[in-house]
Write a protein that holds these residues in place. Structure first.
Motif, PDB file in Angstrom:
ATOM      1  N   ILE A  37       0.888  -1.116   0.117  1.00 45.61           N
ATOM      2  CA  ILE A  37      -0.096  -0.303  -0.142  1.00 45.61           C
ATOM      3  C   ILE A  37       0.868   1.406   0.245  1.00 45.61           C
ATOM      4  CG2 ILE A  37      -1.319   1.730   1.204  1.00 45.61           C
ATOM      5  CD1 ILE A  37      -3.309  -1.364   2.057  1.00 45.61           C
ATOM      6  N   THR A  38       1.651   1.587   1.024  1.00 41.51           N
ATOM      7  CA  THR A  38       2.512   2.525   0.808  1.00 41.51           C
ATOM      8  C   THR A  38       3.539   2.693  -0.217  1.00 41.51           C
ATOM      9  OG1 THR A  38       3.906   1.266   2.143  1.00 41.51           O
ATOM     10  CG2 THR A  38       2.743   2.614   3.666  1.00 41.51           C
ATOM     11  N   ARG A  39       4.075   2.101  -0.981  1.00 42.08           N
ATOM     12  CA  ARG A  39       4.995   1.305  -1.363  1.00 42.08           C
ATOM     13  C   ARG A  39       6.298   1.914  -1.021  1.00 42.08           C
ATOM     14  NH1 ARG A  39       0.905   3.531  -3.711  1.00 42.08           N
ATOM     15  NH2 ARG A  39       1.829   5.674  -3.155  1.00 42.08           N
ATOM     16  N   VAL A  40       6.558   1.487   0.117  1.00 41.42           N
ATOM     17  CA  VAL A  40       8.243   1.909   0.890  1.00 41.42           C
ATOM     18  C   VAL A  40       8.879   1.098   0.975  1.00 41.42           C
ATOM     19  CG1 VAL A  40       8.913   2.554   3.043  1.00 41.42           C
ATOM     20  CG2 VAL A  40       6.968   3.258   2.132  1.00 41.42           C
ATOM     21  N   THR A  41      10.495   0.837   0.461  1.00 40.02           N
ATOM     22  CA  THR A  41      10.986   0.460   0.917  1.00 40.02           C
ATOM     23  C   THR A  41      12.454   0.564   2.135  1.00 40.02           C
ATOM     24  OG1 THR A  41      11.090  -0.734  -1.461  1.00 40.02           O
ATOM     25  CG2 THR A  41      13.286  -1.228  -0.575  1.00 40.02           C
ATOM     26  N   VAL A  54      10.381   5.478  -1.614  1.00 43.09           N
ATOM     27  CA  VAL A  54       8.823   5.486  -1.976  1.00 43.09           C
ATOM     28  C   VAL A  54       8.557   5.573  -3.291  1.00 43.09           C
ATOM     29  CG1 VAL A  54       6.621   6.626  -1.005  1.00 43.09           C
ATOM     30  CG2 VAL A  54       8.740   6.233  -0.060  1.00 43.09           C
ATOM     31  N   SER A  55       8.403   4.754  -4.110  1.00 48.21           N
ATOM     32  CA  SER A  55       7.776   4.543  -5.455  1.00 48.21           C
ATOM     33  C   SER A  55       6.599   5.079  -5.901  1.00 48.21           C
ATOM     34  CB  SER A  55       8.549   3.098  -6.198  1.00 48.21           C
ATOM     35  OG  SER A  55       7.738   2.468  -5.330  1.00 48.21           O
ATOM     36  N   ASP A  56       5.952   5.929  -7.407  1.00 50.35           N
ATOM     37  CA  ASP A  56       5.139   6.087  -7.498  1.00 50.35           C
ATOM     38  C   ASP A  56       4.768   4.762  -8.853  1.00 50.35           C
ATOM     39  OD1 ASP A  56       2.536   7.082  -8.214  1.00 50.35           O
ATOM     40  OD2 ASP A  56       2.965   8.996  -8.065  1.00 50.35           O
ATOM     41  N   SER A  57       4.373   3.787  -9.239  1.00 48.72           N
ATOM     42  CA  SER A  57       3.929   3.106  -9.888  1.00 48.72           C
ATOM     43  C   SER A  57       2.995   3.807 -11.280  1.00 48.72           C
ATOM     44  CB  SER A  57       3.234   1.846 -10.004  1.00 48.72           C
ATOM     45  OG  SER A  57       1.643   1.922  -8.709  1.00 48.72           O
ATOM     46  N   ARG A  63      11.499   8.536  -4.976  1.00 44.34           N
ATOM     47  CA  ARG A  63      12.212   9.563  -3.728  1.00 44.34           C
ATOM     48  C   ARG A  63      12.981   8.629  -3.404  1.00 44.34           C
ATOM     49  NH1 ARG A  63       5.900  10.643  -4.678  1.00 44.34           N
ATOM     50  NH2 ARG A  63       6.274   9.687  -2.920  1.00 44.34           N
ATOM     51  N   LEU A  64      13.879   9.072  -2.660  1.00 46.11           N
ATOM     52  CA  LEU A  64      14.871   8.678  -1.847  1.00 46.11           C
ATOM     53  C   LEU A  64      14.282   9.417  -0.545  1.00 46.11           C
ATOM     54  CD1 LEU A  64      18.084   8.411  -3.471  1.00 46.11           C
ATOM     55  CD2 LEU A  64      16.845   6.360  -3.268  1.00 46.11           C
ATOM     56  N   PHE A  65      14.529   8.135   0.812  1.00 46.56           N
ATOM     57  CA  PHE A  65      14.949   9.353   1.993  1.00 46.56           C
ATOM     58  C   PHE A  65      15.785   8.606   2.920  1.00 46.56           C
ATOM     59  CE2 PHE A  65      11.645   6.384   2.441  1.00 46.56           C
ATOM     60  CZ  PHE A  65      11.941   5.005   4.049  1.00 46.56           C
ATOM     61  N   SER A  66      16.035   9.964   4.236  1.00 43.50           N
ATOM     62  CA  SER A  66      17.062   9.631   5.237  1.00 43.50           C
ATOM     63  C   SER A  66      17.035  10.881   6.066  1.00 43.50           C
ATOM     64  CB  SER A  66      18.584   9.986   4.366  1.00 43.50           C
ATOM     65  OG  SER A  66      18.716   9.058   5.832  1.00 43.50           O
ATOM     66  N   PHE A  67      16.164  10.493   6.989  1.00 44.27           N
ATOM     67  CA  PHE A  67      16.040  11.679   8.439  1.00 44.27           C
ATOM     68  C   PHE A  67      17.468  10.719   9.531  1.00 44.27           C
ATOM     69  CE2 PHE A  67      11.934  11.310   5.732  1.00 44.27           C
ATOM     70  CZ  PHE A  67      11.868  12.567   5.563  1.00 44.27           C
ATOM     71  N   ASP A  68      17.890  11.714  10.189  1.00 48.97           N
ATOM     72  CA  ASP A  68      18.885  11.493  11.229  1.00 48.97           C
ATOM     73  C   ASP A  68      18.025  11.138  12.295  1.00 48.97           C
ATOM     74  OD1 ASP A  68      19.993  10.935  13.469  1.00 48.97           O
ATOM     75  OD2 ASP A  68      21.418  12.710  13.218  1.00 48.97           O
ATOM     76  N   PRO A  69      17.143  10.237  13.227  1.00 50.43           N
ATOM     77  CA  PRO A  69      16.139  10.295  14.449  1.00 50.43           C
ATOM     78  C   PRO A  69      16.936  11.427  15.465  1.00 50.43           C
ATOM     79  CG  PRO A  69      16.712   8.254  13.771  1.00 50.43           C
ATOM     80  CD  PRO A  69      17.596   9.234  12.651  1.00 50.43           C
ATOM     81  N   ALA A  70      18.467  11.269  15.663  1.00 52.93           N
ATOM     82  CA  ALA A  70      18.838  12.634  16.625  1.00 52.93           C
ATOM     83  C   ALA A  70      18.788  13.776  17.067  1.00 52.93           C
ATOM     84  CB  ALA A  70      20.485  11.931  16.331  1.00 52.93           C
ATOM     85  N   LEU A  81       7.690  11.683   7.139  1.00 52.37           N
ATOM     86  CA  LEU A  81       7.216  10.294   6.315  1.00 52.37           C
ATOM     87  C   LEU A  81       5.750  10.111   5.755  1.00 52.37           C
ATOM     88  CD1 LEU A  81       8.383   7.555   8.657  1.00 52.37           C
ATOM     89  CD2 LEU A  81       9.352   8.337   6.460  1.00 52.37           C
ATOM     90  N   TRP A  82       4.833  10.981   5.804  1.00 55.18           N
ATOM     91  CA  TRP A  82       3.264  10.881   5.471  1.00 55.18           C
ATOM     92  C   TRP A  82       3.286  11.597   4.667  1.00 55.18           C
ATOM     93  CZ3 TRP A  82      -0.548   7.806   5.454  1.00 55.18           C
ATOM     94  CH2 TRP A  82      -0.698   6.782   7.201  1.00 55.18           C
ATOM     95  N   GLU A  83       3.848  12.868   4.016  1.00 55.34           N
ATOM     96  CA  GLU A  83       4.412  13.833   3.049  1.00 55.34           C
ATOM     97  C   GLU A  83       4.632  13.042   2.273  1.00 55.34           C
ATOM     98  OE1 GLU A  83       6.241  17.062   3.719  1.00 55.34           O
ATOM     99  OE2 GLU A  83       4.664  18.100   5.652  1.00 55.34           O
ATOM    100  N   LEU A  84       5.621  11.603   2.602  1.00 54.50           N
ATOM    101  CA  LEU A  84       6.172  11.383   0.921  1.00 54.50           C
ATOM    102  C   LEU A  84       5.527  10.407   0.818  1.00 54.50           C
ATOM    103  CD1 LEU A  84       9.577  10.556   2.641  1.00 54.50           C
ATOM    104  CD2 LEU A  84       9.231  11.482   0.984  1.00 54.50           C
TER     105      LEU A  84
END
Length: 85
Positions: A37-41, A54-57, A63-70, A81-84
């Motif tokens: 459903i989310t197309r997230v890897t 996140v892929s849009d078929s 779209r690549l994403f990378s966040f530093d939780p610190a 993440l919801w915006e992605l």
């Protein structure tokens, strides 16, 4: 007496294994559905970062994403993440 206790323990262990297998199957199905459903890897190799794609078929975009939780609050991370999606 000890044999009866051993048999009872083995029976309990088998029942617990059956419950774990059922729970495991449900969890695998839920994760598969979520991924579909989310197309997230997720990129677990980039820990401690929260990273992935996140892929849009429909458009073929990835779209690549990378966040530093610190450096990012959980609230901001979830919103990003919801915006992605």
């Amino acid at each position: 007496m000890i044999e009866a206790q051993l048999q009872e323990a083995q029976k309990s262990a088998q029942e617990a294994a059956g419950v774990m297998s059922a729970d495991e199957a449900v969890t695998k199905h839920q994760l598969s559905l979520y991924a579909h459903i989310t197309r997230v890897t997720w990129r677990s190799d980039q820990q401690p970062l929260v990273a992935g794609t996140v892929s849009d078929s429909a458009t073929g975009d990835i779209r690549l994403f990378s966040f530093d939780p610190a450096a990012t609050s959980r609230f901001e991370l979830v919103n990003a993440l919801w915006e992605l999606l």
